[in-house]
Write an enzyme that holds these catalytic residues in place. Structure first.
Site, PDB file in Angstrom:
ATOM      1  N   ASP A 398      -6.013  12.389   3.121  1.00  0.00           N
ATOM      2  CA  ASP A 398      -4.565  12.477   3.002  1.00  0.00           C
ATOM      3  C   ASP A 398      -4.091  13.928   3.045  1.00  0.00           C
ATOM      4  O   ASP A 398      -4.747  14.834   2.545  1.00  0.00           O
ATOM      5  CB  ASP A 398      -4.144  11.836   1.678  1.00  0.00           C
ATOM      6  N   GLU A 451      -5.196  12.962   8.239  1.00  0.00           N
ATOM      7  CA  GLU A 451      -3.746  12.883   8.388  1.00  0.00           C
ATOM      8  C   GLU A 451      -3.251  14.321   8.483  1.00  0.00           C
ATOM      9  O   GLU A 451      -3.002  14.980   7.471  1.00  0.00           O
ATOM     10  CB  GLU A 451      -3.096  12.171   7.202  1.00  0.00           C
TER      11      GLU A 451
END
EC number: 2.4.1.18
Length: 715
Positions: A398, A451
């Site tokens: 993330d 990401e």
């Protein structure tokens, strides 16, 4: 009572930093002196290994006892009277250390890859006595104690000893799996800190409670492996992203447990044709509204849905269905809840001390100090932990962009440059490279996905060639541009033709995943269906065309749950998906469309074998902006493995539309998003079309409105 030394009062007051120096068995003046601190005990005896008994005198009313054993006794037990009860117990301060010198060397060097085998709480047997060994890092603490179910949560009873570079440890006899515990810490300036959960705990209480729970890993079943090659660049990869707390719920609105999910979710994913499930973060977290992205217990599957064994059963069920499991992993930041990692030992241990480096302005969270050896070792070990203990197939990392840039989402003057004056976070870059290097070395069949929303180069290229080493990168640019395009009324799309074309200029610079993730259906962005323009027929036709465009486009695929049933409203983490929508033909048609797109994507080699290779793609029609038509050829490894993809983003039907193809002969229409089966108008090419001879051969096609068709040459 006799006059006591200062360290006796330090024990009594719960502030001794080296309890083994005073408590336990010590040779003094030719005798073996035993000291024990047992609050509420009225009488205490020491029983030697040969049965000899020595009375310990109570030298302080708080419960400090001292006596002498006959010489030669090295092992002993304590016999204590508490009111009417006579209890025999082991003295925690007679046992040897838990960590070996080699452990301390690796911990100090920051290269201990199995941190989770040493730190935290582990059932073990020392000197033939069963108990729990507790180890925690707190290098700047004055005193650390274990408190829990086994000692009335009294910090005076079990102060720990410190070893190496601040690793506090203690073996507590007869503590057991299932016991709740925390660490009670006095900071460097003598101040009492909030009691801390164990950073390495394998299980935790259900929020809002925050105690850690001793878990015996010997009882953790190892999930079966996933199919070989499931993460390969040449394999089909279609990911169903799921928030476990809101995929489905029981009639009363309660969460499904891990085991209830195991009975439903893997079979659903398999039936829909997805190759992978990706779970939003499952690590323990205090706030439901963070969706798991603000974790406090990186090593513990959240107790909201069950136990670690239950989570392992869910992974096993996925693998049994042939579905891989990816986890969202959050090494970029953590919340500042009092029981968590923030100011863990009274100093900025896990985070940067300077808020210009250590606090994330957007999320109000703390940022890991990647320049600290112990912190990076903690995080790298955590990445490896999920793959080893739970057979996870990969990690989606993330917020990588927030880790790479020191000035990420910061105004001028509110960040600190690196040693070269630049904005790159050199320590974070080294950390990410190390994670990927160690993960792929130990688990070569696994993968990682970043990401990463900027143009940082070589995110998914090997570390030895200067890359960050990820297996894949989310293509955030593709997502943004194409959603912008599809949200326009078809009459205006010709002015945004480049939104579709631009992504192919960089489509092969990384190993891309095309994400339609949870982030695109919250915070006022509307659902994917909600972005589609026009009346109801056009909205659903646009959605069918857009999904089909995605599956025909180079790159692996990711859909957030609800997209496959054309969820009308935004995602709400507190509610189940609107499964009742499947009672309506338009919504059930979208579900059938996604099922068939997955089937075709997996069955047609040209649609997946060269997803990440420039040689697997060729534009055929790029300049028909007035009619909103695009066409390209997807190529597989075999010379005859080809798939023609035509997308019409206008509501018009185009007949006798000429497109050049590499082979003459019959081409089969293997997919048509305008099929009545999906809610379309059934315009198409009656299943096949013959290429007209020429140089090159041509297909003359009927192209349905707001639709895509896929054709493959007859073998």
């Amino acid at each position: 009572m006799p006059k006591l030394p200062a360290e006796a009062y330090a024990i009594i007051e719960g502030r001794h930093s080296d309890p083994f120096h005073y408590l336990g068995l010590h040779p003094e003046g030719g005798t073996s002196v035993v000291r024990a601190f047992l609050p509420e005990a009225s009488n205490v005896e020491a029983v030697g290994e040969h049965g000899e008994v020595a009375r310990l005198d109570r030298v302080h009313d708080a419960g400090l006892f001292i006596g002498a054993l006959p010489n030669g006794s090295k092992r002993y037990q304590l016999r204590a009277r508490f009111g009417d009860k006579l209890v025999e117990l082991e003295d925690a301060y007679r046992f040897p250390p838990i960590l070996t010198d080699f452990d301390l060397y690796l911990l100090g060097e920051g290269t201990h890859q199995r941190l989770y085998d040493k730190l935290g709480a582990h059932p073990m047997t020392l000197d033939s006595v069963e108990g729990i060994g507790f180890v925690v890092l707190a290098p700047n603490a004055r005193r650390v104690s274990v408190v829990g179910d086994f000692n009335f949560w009294d910090a005076r009873r079990h102060p720990m000893r410190v070893r190496g570079n601040g690793y506090w440890e203690l073996f507590i006899p007869h503590a057991k799996a299932g016991d709740h515990y925390k660490f009670d810490i006095i900071g460097p300036h003598g101040h009492q800190l909030p009691q801390k959960s164990d950073p390495m705990a394998f299980a935790s209480e259900v929020r809002p409670k925050t105690a850690s729970i001793v878990f015996d890993e010997a009882h953790l079943p190892r999930p079966r492996p996933s199919p070989d090659g499931i993460n390969a660049l040449s394999a089909p990869m279609s990911i169903y992203e799921v928030h476990l707390g809101s995929w489905r719920r029981k009639n009363g609105g309660e969460w499904l447990t891990y085991r209830e999910l195991a009975e439903q979710l893997p079979a659903y994913a398999r039936d829909m044709g997805f190759t992978h499930l990706e779970f939003l973060p499952v690590s323990e977290h205090p706030f439901d509204g963070s969706w798991g992205y603000q974790p406090t217990g990186l090593y513990a599957p959240t107790s909201r849905f069950g136990t670690p064994e239950d989570f392992a059963a869910l992974v096993d069920a996925c693998h049994r269905e042939g579905v891989g499991v990816l986890l969202d992993w959050v090494p970029g930041h953590f919340p500042d809840d009092p029981h968590g990692l923030g100011s863990f030992d009274g100093t900025s241990l896990y985070e940067h001390a300077n808020p210009l480096q250590g606090r994330h302005l957007d999320w109000g969270t703390l940022i890991y100090n990647y320049g600290r050896t112990e912190v990076t070792n903690f995080l790298v070990s955590n990445a490896l932990f999920w793959l080893e203990r739970y057979a996870i197939d990969g990690l989606r990392v993330d917020a990588v962009a927030s880790m790479l840039y020191l000035d990420y989402s910061r105004p001028p003057g509110a960040w600190i440059p690196n040693q070269y004056g630049g904005r790159e976070n050199i320590e974070a870059i080294a950390f990410l490279r190390r994670v990927n290097t160690e993960l792929f070395a130990r688990f070569p069949q696994a993968t990682t996905a970043a990401e990463e929303s900027t143009a940082w180069p070589q995110v998914s290229r090997p570390v030895e060639f200067g890359g960050l080493g990820f297996g894949y990168k989310w293509n955030m640019g593709w997502m943004h541009d194409t959603l912008n395009y599809i949200s326009k009324d078809p009459i205006h799309r010709k002015h945004h033709h480049g939104d579709i074309l631009f992504g192919l200029h960089y489509a092969f610079s990384e190993n891309f995943i095309l994400p339609l993730s949870h982030d695109e259906v919250v915070h006022g962005k509307r659902s994917i269906l909600g972005r589609m323009p026009g009346d109801e027929w056009q909205r659903f036709a646009n959605l069918r065309a857009y999904y089909s465009f995605m599956f025909g486009h180079p790159g692996k695929k990711l859909l957030f749950m609800g997209a496959e049933i054309a969820q009308s409203r935004e995602w709400n983490h507190d509610q189940s998906l609107d499964w009742h929508l499947l009672e309506y033909e338009n919504h059930s048609g979208i579900q059938s469309l996604i099922r068939d797109l997955n089937r075709v994507y997996r069955a047609v080699p040209a649609l997946h074998q060269m997803d990440c290779d420039q040689a697997g793609f060729e534009w055929l029609v790029t300049d028909d902006a007035n009619r909103n038509v695009f066409a390209w050829l997807r190529k597989g490894i075999d010379a005859h493995a080809r798939c023609l993809v035509i997308v019409n983003f206008s509501p018009n039907v185009y007949r006798n539309y000429s497109i050049p193809v590499p082979f003459a002969g019959r081409w089969k229409e293997v997919f048509n998003s305008d099929s009545a089966h999906y809610g379309g108008t059934n315009v198409g090419n009656i299943g096949e079309v013959h290429a007209v001879d020429g140089k090159p051969p041509e297909l003359r096609l009927t192209i349905p409105p707001l639709a895509a068709i896929f054709l493959v040459p007859e073998s």
